[in-house]
Design an enzyme around this catalytic site. Structure first.
Site, PDB file in Angstrom:
ATOM      1  N   GLY A 159       0.863  -1.273   0.005  1.00 44.26           N
ATOM      2  CA  GLY A 159      -0.082  -0.163  -0.198  1.00 44.26           C
ATOM      3  C   GLY A 159       0.751   1.177   0.044  1.00 44.26           C
ATOM      4  O   GLY A 159       2.026   1.075   0.277  1.00 44.26           O
ATOM      5  N   SER A 217     -23.342  -9.181 -27.588  1.00 46.44           N
ATOM      6  CA  SER A 217     -22.479  -8.312 -28.571  1.00 46.44           C
ATOM      7  C   SER A 217     -21.604  -9.215 -29.737  1.00 46.44           C
ATOM      8  O   SER A 217     -21.013  -8.669 -30.573  1.00 46.44           O
ATOM      9  CB  SER A 217     -21.506  -7.524 -28.099  1.00 46.44           C
ATOM     10  OG  SER A 217     -20.403  -7.992 -27.303  1.00 46.44           O
ATOM     11  N   GLY A 218     -21.177 -10.433 -29.209  1.00 45.46           N
ATOM     12  CA  GLY A 218     -20.303 -11.297 -29.913  1.00 45.46           C
ATOM     13  C   GLY A 218     -18.726 -11.089 -29.235  1.00 45.46           C
ATOM     14  O   GLY A 218     -18.014 -11.735 -29.774  1.00 45.46           O
ATOM     15  N   GLY A 219     -18.595 -10.285 -28.355  1.00 45.17           N
ATOM     16  CA  GLY A 219     -17.305 -10.058 -27.647  1.00 45.17           C
ATOM     17  C   GLY A 219     -17.131 -11.258 -26.692  1.00 45.17           C
ATOM     18  O   GLY A 219     -18.034 -12.064 -26.363  1.00 45.17           O
ATOM     19  N   VAL A 220     -15.999 -11.334 -26.131  1.00 47.56           N
ATOM     20  CA  VAL A 220     -15.646 -12.412 -25.327  1.00 47.56           C
ATOM     21  C   VAL A 220     -16.477 -12.658 -24.013  1.00 47.56           C
ATOM     22  O   VAL A 220     -17.182 -13.746 -24.086  1.00 47.56           O
ATOM     23  CB  VAL A 220     -14.105 -12.339 -24.626  1.00 47.56           C
ATOM     24  CG1 VAL A 220     -13.715 -13.617 -23.877  1.00 47.56           C
ATOM     25  CG2 VAL A 220     -13.270 -12.152 -25.825  1.00 47.56           C
ATOM     26  N   ASP A 221     -16.919 -11.559 -23.242  1.00 54.15           N
ATOM     27  CA  ASP A 221     -17.618 -11.652 -22.159  1.00 54.15           C
ATOM     28  C   ASP A 221     -18.842 -12.296 -22.261  1.00 54.15           C
ATOM     29  O   ASP A 221     -19.462 -13.128 -21.682  1.00 54.15           O
ATOM     30  CB  ASP A 221     -17.550 -10.212 -21.516  1.00 54.15           C
ATOM     31  CG  ASP A 221     -16.009  -9.815 -21.268  1.00 54.15           C
ATOM     32  OD1 ASP A 221     -15.162 -10.746 -21.306  1.00 54.15           O
ATOM     33  OD2 ASP A 221     -15.909  -8.915 -21.009  1.00 54.15           O
ATOM     34  N   SER A 222     -19.761 -11.573 -23.391  1.00 55.00           N
ATOM     35  CA  SER A 222     -21.121 -11.882 -23.386  1.00 55.00           C
ATOM     36  C   SER A 222     -21.027 -13.185 -24.220  1.00 55.00           C
ATOM     37  O   SER A 222     -22.191 -13.885 -23.960  1.00 55.00           O
ATOM     38  CB  SER A 222     -21.911 -10.869 -24.270  1.00 55.00           C
ATOM     39  OG  SER A 222     -21.438 -10.649 -25.572  1.00 55.00           O
ATOM     40  N   SER A 223     -20.390 -13.507 -25.007  1.00 54.65           N
ATOM     41  CA  SER A 223     -20.413 -14.933 -25.465  1.00 54.65           C
ATOM     42  C   SER A 223     -20.079 -15.934 -24.478  1.00 54.65           C
ATOM     43  O   SER A 223     -20.720 -17.251 -24.733  1.00 54.65           O
ATOM     44  CB  SER A 223     -19.031 -14.704 -26.638  1.00 54.65           C
ATOM     45  OG  SER A 223     -19.190 -13.924 -27.605  1.00 54.65           O
ATOM     46  N   CYS A 282       5.366  -6.109   1.451  1.00 52.98           N
ATOM     47  CA  CYS A 282       5.579  -4.448   1.496  1.00 52.98           C
ATOM     48  C   CYS A 282       4.722  -3.908   2.899  1.00 52.98           C
ATOM     49  O   CYS A 282       5.141  -4.190   3.926  1.00 52.98           O
ATOM     50  CB  CYS A 282       5.331  -3.825   0.445  1.00 52.98           C
ATOM     51  SG  CYS A 282       5.907  -2.448   0.113  1.00 52.98           S
ATOM     52  N   TYR A 283       3.623  -3.233   2.510  1.00 53.27           N
ATOM     53  CA  TYR A 283       3.234  -2.440   3.564  1.00 53.27           C
ATOM     54  C   TYR A 283       2.489  -3.725   4.564  1.00 53.27           C
ATOM     55  O   TYR A 283       2.321  -3.473   5.834  1.00 53.27           O
ATOM     56  CB  TYR A 283       1.890  -1.606   3.087  1.00 53.27           C
ATOM     57  CG  TYR A 283       1.144  -1.152   4.045  1.00 53.27           C
ATOM     58  CD1 TYR A 283       1.495   0.161   4.635  1.00 53.27           C
ATOM     59  CD2 TYR A 283      -0.173  -1.610   4.474  1.00 53.27           C
ATOM     60  CE1 TYR A 283       0.534   0.921   5.873  1.00 53.27           C
ATOM     61  CE2 TYR A 283      -1.183  -0.968   5.537  1.00 53.27           C
ATOM     62  CZ  TYR A 283      -0.688   0.181   6.048  1.00 53.27           C
ATOM     63  OH  TYR A 283      -1.218   0.830   6.941  1.00 53.27           O
ATOM     64  N   LYS A 294     -10.251 -11.612 -16.826  1.00 54.59           N
ATOM     65  CA  LYS A 294     -10.030 -11.844 -18.444  1.00 54.59           C
ATOM     66  C   LYS A 294      -9.588 -13.161 -19.090  1.00 54.59           C
ATOM     67  O   LYS A 294     -10.351 -13.888 -19.844  1.00 54.59           O
ATOM     68  CB  LYS A 294      -9.678 -10.553 -18.935  1.00 54.59           C
ATOM     69  CG  LYS A 294     -10.010 -10.542 -20.369  1.00 54.59           C
ATOM     70  CD  LYS A 294     -11.197  -9.874 -20.628  1.00 54.59           C
ATOM     71  CE  LYS A 294     -11.840  -9.634 -22.135  1.00 54.59           C
ATOM     72  NZ  LYS A 294     -12.829  -8.861 -22.097  1.00 54.59           N
ATOM     73  N   GLU A 352       4.559 -10.716  -6.880  1.00 50.12           N
ATOM     74  CA  GLU A 352       3.530 -10.728  -7.727  1.00 50.12           C
ATOM     75  C   GLU A 352       3.861  -9.978  -9.272  1.00 50.12           C
ATOM     76  O   GLU A 352       3.402 -10.255 -10.094  1.00 50.12           O
ATOM     77  CB  GLU A 352       2.601 -10.057  -7.424  1.00 50.12           C
ATOM     78  CG  GLU A 352       2.384  -8.523  -7.054  1.00 50.12           C
ATOM     79  CD  GLU A 352       3.004  -8.245  -5.565  1.00 50.12           C
ATOM     80  OE1 GLU A 352       3.616  -8.803  -5.000  1.00 50.12           O
ATOM     81  OE2 GLU A 352       2.540  -7.154  -5.138  1.00 50.12           O
ATOM     82  N   HIS A 398       8.056  -7.079  -3.966  1.00 49.52           N
ATOM     83  CA  HIS A 398       6.850  -7.525  -4.818  1.00 49.52           C
ATOM     84  C   HIS A 398       7.064  -8.879  -5.682  1.00 49.52           C
ATOM     85  O   HIS A 398       7.344  -8.852  -6.635  1.00 49.52           O
ATOM     86  CB  HIS A 398       6.060  -6.639  -5.590  1.00 49.52           C
ATOM     87  CG  HIS A 398       5.565  -5.388  -4.694  1.00 49.52           C
ATOM     88  ND1 HIS A 398       4.358  -5.399  -4.356  1.00 49.52           N
ATOM     89  CD2 HIS A 398       6.538  -4.234  -4.309  1.00 49.52           C
ATOM     90  CE1 HIS A 398       4.410  -4.179  -3.465  1.00 49.52           C
ATOM     91  NE2 HIS A 398       5.601  -3.439  -3.783  1.00 49.52           N
TER      92      HIS A 398
END
Ligand code: XMP
Length: 516
Positions: A58, A227-233, A85-86, A372, A174, A172
């Site tokens: 942080g 929409s045909g995009g990844v998420d809605s598909s 870290c923090y 994603k 990560e 870090h």
């Protein structure tokens, strides 16, 4: 919707820019985790029945009154803890060590020397790079702790209390710059906490389907703006599996889409999956409503409004609808719970926000827990084709924001052709997947040229291709000059009406990815 998870990790967010990255790395290791605000109540943090806690970094100092703190009890937990870290400094102070402000902030790479015998850093070689970003650091160990690693600038770069299973790193693990960062996280998760890597998309698919069924109930009917995009598909494929016969995806052809988009959505969802797809051709309504409009924000507002009208009418025709499904992802959820509050990064791009309240429908968001890349993997599990899963993002207002100034049907047709030549070229030459987003912009400019013996006076198109991690920042894709030349002549030769092609070399910031 929360799916039950056999073993997970609760991450407490103290405002680090890397908190999401910690979550992604832990998930990539096959372990479920969730991010909670650093001061979340204990029962919230424990709601996923975690096997371990991670305290994020942080920007604050542990001596600053205003800095975030965990609620009482968290730092006394018997669960294993990794403090970063923090988070390390919080644990150090709580357990009786000393933290001091450095002479300045240390930011960037440092050379790490693990102490032999450290359980956390087992297998991590010495002299490797670790990424630092801190002001304060631990100067005296709390009782029961030993030093796990040093750097040339700080003697306690990592520490551990192995018997209490508390492990801390000032750097870090990560971030990609920390060599062996993934090894350190794996040591913590698997060797030290004994967690099983049982988080995968095959299991998620099964549980999400059950959850959707429970939420929709025995009579529920669900619609989705596809929409045909990844998420809605991916949402569509999940719902189709969960509620056969009770799910209707609605695809609105705004007339502002790319070449062949509607046909490809019909082929995949109606043809391949056999969904009861509703396709609405509303191009005249959208193009009519946009007539003469030049201001980009007005374009967006009009498109958002018309979309809602068209969608509501289509939903009315479906009849008996009880729920609306949406492809909200985990980063949006974290944004809204994070310490920084709803962050400035939330875009005004959520063009159809407010739809479920308006339509008085229940909301089903089966991707709320996923990043994603997990959504893509889930899509693969569900048998969605790679051309959908790997598709570049496309804005809701579509080509309307890729034609600066007023739009016309003719210009939309012209832009569709140019864009298709550009994208087909990138796909054919194997470049498409190295690019975050690529598209053409049709400029409201005519320019003089010569073709054969004739003078021409034709349009200019700009090509944009960018690399990015998340769309928040972006850099222009370094395309070979020969490649640009080939694409430019392919466009001018194939598309009548275009006389000049330019390549956009602006980064974001200061430019945005879209031109409007
Ligand atoms: P900018 O242009 O702001 O774009 O750098 C960042 C990302 O967001 C997309 N974008 C939109 N998406 N509605 C959307 O759904 C919009 O109004 C919109 N405007 C931009 C853009 O394509 C890029 O991926």
């Amino acid at each position: 919707m929360t799916v039950s998870h056999p073993s997970g990790v609760s991450i407490l967010d103290f405002g680090s820019q890397y908190t999401q990255l910690i979550a992604r790395k832990i998930r990539e290791a096959g372990v479920y985790c969730e991010v909670f605000p650093g001061n979340a109540p204990l029962d919230t943090i424990m709601s996923i029945r975690p096997s371990a806690l991670v305290l994020s970094g942080g920007p604050g100092s542990v001596y600053d009154e205003a800095s975030p703190r965990p609620v009482p009890g968290v730092l006394d937990s018997h669960l294993p803890i990794l403090g970063i870290c923090y988070g390390m400094q919080l644990l150090a102070l709580h357990d009786g060590g000393t933290v001091e402000g450095g002479s300045g902030r240390e930011y960037g790479p440092a050379v790490l020397d693990p102490v032999p015998g450290s359980a956390l850093l087992l297998g991590v070689g010495s002299g490797l790079t670790a990424w630092m970003s801190h002001g304060d650091h631990v100067t005296a160990l709390p009782p029961g702790y030993s030093v796990s690693a040093t750097t040339s600038s700080i003697p306690i770069a990592a520490m551990e209390n192995h018997s209490r299973r508390r492990y801390c790193v000032q750097f870090h693990p990560e971030v990609a710059h920390t060599v062996s960062g993934a090894q350190i996280l794996s040591n913590f998760l698997f060797s030290l906490c004994g967690i099983l890597p049982d988080w995968n998309m095959a299991a998620y698919r099964h549980e999400a389907v059950e959850m959707i069924r429970a939420e929709a109930g025995p009579e529920g009917r669900v619609i989705l703006g596809l929409s045909g995009g990844v998420d809605s598909s991916v949402v569509a494929a999940l719902l189709h599996e969960a509620l056969p016969g009770r799910f209707t995806p609605i695809f609105v052809d705004t007339g502002l889409l790319r070449k062949g988009e509607r046909e490809s959505v019909e082929e995949t969802f109606r043809g391949h999956f056999g969904m009861d797809l509703v396709c609405v051709d509303a191009s005249s309504r959208f193009i009519g409503a946009l007539d003469g409009v030049t201001d980009p924000e007005r374009k967006r507002k009009i498109i958002g409004r018309v979309f809602i009208e068209v969608f509501e009418e289509a939903a009315g025709r479906v009849g008996g609808v009880t729920h609306l499904a949406q492809g909200t992802l985990y980063p949006d959820v974290i944004e809204s719970v994070s310490f920084k509050g709803p962050s400035a990064t939330i875009k005004s791009h959520h063009n159809v926000g407010g739809l479920p309240e308006r339509m008085k429908l229940g909301l089903i968001e089966p991707l709320r827990e996923l990043f994603k890349d997990e959504v893509r993997n889930l899509g693969r599990e569900l048998g969605l084709p790679e051309n959908i899963l790997g598709r570049h993002p496309f804005p809701g207002p579509g080509l309307a924001v890729r034609i600066p100034g007023p739009i016309t049907r003719e210009d939309l047709d012209l832009l569709r052709e140019v864009d298709a030549v550009f994208i087909d070229h990138l796909v054919r030459e194997g470049l498409y997947d190295s690019i975050w987003q690529a598209f053409a912009v049709l400029l409201p400019v005519r320019t003089v040229g010569v073709m054969g013996d004739r003078r021409t006076y034709e349009r200019v198109v700009a090509l944009r291709a960018v690399t990015s991690m998340d769309g928040m920042t972006a850099d222009w894709f370094r395309m070979e000059p020969e490649r640009m030349a080939a694409i430019s002549s392919e466009i001018v030769n194939k598309v009548r009406g275009v006389g000049r092609v330019v390549y956009d070399i602006s980064s974001k910031p200061p430019a945005t990815i879209e031109w409007e």
